[in-house]
Design an enzyme around this catalytic site. Structure first.
Site, PDB file in Angstrom:
ATOM      1  N   ASP A   1       0.127 -10.850  -5.342  1.00 17.83           N
ATOM      2  CA  ASP A   1      -1.165 -10.499  -5.928  1.00 17.83           C
ATOM      3  C   ASP A   1      -1.863  -9.557  -4.945  1.00 17.83           C
ATOM      4  O   ASP A   1      -2.275  -9.979  -3.859  1.00 17.83           O
ATOM      5  CB  ASP A   1      -1.968 -11.795  -6.127  1.00 17.83           C
ATOM      6  CG  ASP A   1      -3.325 -11.568  -6.780  1.00 17.83           C
ATOM      7  OD1 ASP A   1      -3.800 -10.410  -6.759  1.00 17.83           O
ATOM      8  OD2 ASP A   1      -3.898 -12.540  -7.293  1.00 17.83           O
ATOM      9  N   HIS A   2      -1.995  -8.323  -5.316  1.00 21.80           N
ATOM     10  CA  HIS A   2      -2.510  -7.310  -4.399  1.00 21.80           C
ATOM     11  C   HIS A   2      -4.012  -7.469  -4.133  1.00 21.80           C
ATOM     12  O   HIS A   2      -4.582  -6.798  -3.277  1.00 21.80           O
ATOM     13  CB  HIS A   2      -2.208  -5.916  -4.943  1.00 21.80           C
ATOM     14  CG  HIS A   2      -2.054  -4.879  -3.866  1.00 21.80           C
ATOM     15  ND1 HIS A   2      -2.265  -5.137  -2.537  1.00 21.80           N
ATOM     16  CD2 HIS A   2      -1.705  -3.573  -3.921  1.00 21.80           C
ATOM     17  CE1 HIS A   2      -2.064  -4.047  -1.818  1.00 21.80           C
ATOM     18  NE2 HIS A   2      -1.728  -3.085  -2.642  1.00 21.80           N
TER      19      HIS A   2
END
Ligand code: CAO
Length: 564
Positions: free
Chosen positions: A536-537
């Protein structure tokens, strides 16, 4: 026992209005002022209230019928005839009275605007009038009514008679038509406010606005304007020098205005319009099944029902306002067989969609040299048999991840408080994707960091067995900090796994293969394991992901590091 008839009252000069709804049935008890029918002309719709309290013994109208003033509506058996007749102030007629006088009935309060919109001559025929102020006409009541829709925007060209706004009381809705042809140059109201007779609605630049100076409008202090305003006529003139108009009242959002104005052109009665507003449904979306395409209550109910029965479609196709993928009839191209998807498949689909739409995914790739690991694993095969277990790469992967996660705890964290907080877990539970005939499940192996490779081997075997036998309890699939999805035994050189939210990272493991690897001097046969780390950036940046993956590669390349 006395019976009395309720008739159509003065309906504001309309020659006839259609019965669009009958609100009561024979046998119903009604009270004074209770709506009996809804009439709709081309400009207004209105409820015709009962002027009597009693029981409906005969309905004298049916839907679709055209009625004019004085037409009988219903026969009421009056509970207390004397009292009711008094209450009705002569609006009703006893059944034995031939001629009705419906003139002073309550329903007069809902007379439509056609009659009142006829302007005094001096306000409309003033030569050279440039701008005209449109005001709320005589709406038959001193009470304020709600302005529910503004049908025009600044710049719109309107013809005489075009609807400008829609007003609604609790008994009727009515459109205020434009008294002249021209261009709307200023809006002085917004939907949602309350207005009374004489309130200013908008300015319309009439067709004569381009006339020479001689045709300039009279000043606002001209007797004719004064007369018009004093008389609270629906339209008055206003010159450029006239008193400034009030600012529009604070109104709804532009979006609401658009919805309102598009709903305004829909053919529907006040009850339906009210209901649509309560549901937040734009009437233009609803297909009318009534006469002339009128939207009736059932159409709205059907629309809402259908919308509610589509949540899974919406979730799977339009969760972020993304247009749905249209259904295709594949049988037009050849024979097809349709099967139902099971609950697990649909649940997985929803979870994947939710994660894919909510999480900005990044996937990084690397390879681990597991030659030594595999040699070690092979050397333990017979011991594994003695222990009645199977030693696949999975227990080593779990262990290596637990060590890497200890060093890089962000990869096992979760977002909280709408993104304001990050939760770091002080435990190490790792999920393992298992492919079963029923679908994909992810049992969680607890406290991986505290378990031996043999214990992990037993648990992998047990959990995979439970999953395939559909014996996993919901608690077996909760609490993961990180997930491993291994397609190694199935094949493939790489894939991009989807983060198993609310976790923030997932490791995809592909098929390990012997390959020639350059060691700086020569090519050596090495068993290389392809790894893909999706994260999850919002939480993990490239540096975090890269460091974690490199660490993992080192650990798998030299499993002695797992002891450190
Ligand atoms: N490369 C090469 N061989 C591999 C391998 C890899 N990466 N991983 C496992 N193998 C081998 C094993 O060593 C075993 O062979 P041996 O018996 O000779 O040792 C064989 O493949 C079968 O292993 P397995 O699959 O039974 O056991 P596992 O512990 O490796 O995996 C499990 C267990 C449950 C993870 C796996 O069976 C499974 O279901 N994987 C699918 C996961 C999945 O569907 N992910 C996708 C999710 S997104 O759609």
């Amino acid at each position: 026992m006395t019976t009395a008839q309720v008739t159509v009252p003065d309906i504001g000069g309309a020659e006839g209005a259609e019965v669009i709804e009958v609100l009561v049935a024979v046998g119903d008890d009604v009270v004074v002022d209770q709506g009996l029918i809804v009439l709709e002309s081309d400009k207004a719709s209105m409820e015709i209230p009962s002027t009597l309290a009693g029981k409906v013994i005969e309905l004298l109208v049916s839907e679709g019928e055209e009625l004019a003033e004085g037409a009988p509506v219903a026969l009421i058996e009056v509970a207390d005839a004397k009292e009711s007749v008094e209450e009705s102030e002569g609006d009703i007629e006893q059944s034995d009275i031939a001629d009705a006088d419906p003139g002073e009935n309550d329903a007069k309060a809902v007379q439509p605007p056609e009659e009142t919109i006829e302007q005094p001559e001096e306000t409309t025929s003033a030569p050279g009038a440039s701008k005209q102020l449109v005001v709320v006409p005589d709406i038959g009541t001193d009470d304020a009514v709600e302005l529910i829709e503004v049908c025009v925007s600044v710049g719109d060209t309107v013809a005489e008679g075009d609807s400008l706004v829609v007003l609604e009381s609790d008994k009727a809705s009515m459109e205020v038509p434009s008294p002249l042809a021209g261009e709307v140059c200023e809006l002085l109201v917004d939907a949602g406010i309350s207005v009374s007779q004489g309130d200013k609605l908008m300015m319309i630049k009439g067709a004569l606005s381009g006339e020479p100076a001689a045709a300039e409008p009279e000043k606002s202090d001209s007797p004719s304007v004064e007369a018009a305003e004093t008389a609270a006529a629906p339209v008055s003139q206003e010159s450029a020098t006239a008193e400034k108009n009030p600012s529009p009242a604070p109104g709804p959002t532009a979006q609401a205005e658009v919805a309102a104005s598009s709903s305004a052109n829909v053919y529907a009665g006040p009850a339906v319009r009210k209901l649509a507003r309560e549901f937040g449904v734009g009437l233009q979306q609803v297909k009318g099944s009534g006469p002339k395409g009128r939207v009736v209550k059932e159409d709205l109910q059907q629309f809402v029902k259908q919308a509610l029965s589509r949540p899974s479609t919406a979730a799977s196709s339009t969760g972020s306002g993304i247009p749905a993928v249209p259904d295709v009839d594949f049988s037009q191209f050849g024979p097809v067989k349709v099967t139902k998807r099971n609950r697990l498949e649909k649940l997985t689909a929803d979870n994947m969609q939710r994660s894919w739409l909510n999480v900005p995914h990044v996937t990084q790739f690397d390879e681990a040299d597991i030659t030594e690991l595999e040699a070690f694993r092979s050397s333990l095969k017979s011991e594994a048999e003695q222990r009645d277990t199977r030693l696949t790469p999975m227990p080593f992967l779990l262990k290596a991840c637990s060590v890497a996660l200890r060093e890089h705890p962000k990869l096992a964290s979760s977002l909280a408080a709408g993104g304001d907080e990050l939760v770091f877990k002080q435990y190490c539970h790792i999920g393992m994707a298992v492919d079963t005939p029923a679908g994909l499940v992810v049992p969680v192996i607890r406290d991986v960091d505290q378990k031996t490779i043999w214990q992990l081997a037993d648990e992998v075997l047990a959990m995979a067995g439970k999953a395939r036998d559909r014996k996993l309890a919901p608690s077996d699939m909760k609490g993961g900090c990180f997930t491993i999805s291994s397609l190694g035994s199935i094949g493939g050189s790489g894939f991009t796994p989807i983060v198993n939210t609310p976790e923030v990272a997932i490791l995809g493991v592909s098929n390990a293969e012997m390959r020639p690897v350059w060691n700086g001097e020569s090519f050596l046969p090495r068993k290389m394991l392809p790894l893909a780390l999706s994260y999850d950036h919002r939480v993990i940046n490239g540096g975090d992901g890269g460091r974690f993956l490199s660490h993992l590669v080192r650990l798998l390349g030299d499993i002695r590091q797992l002891l450190m």
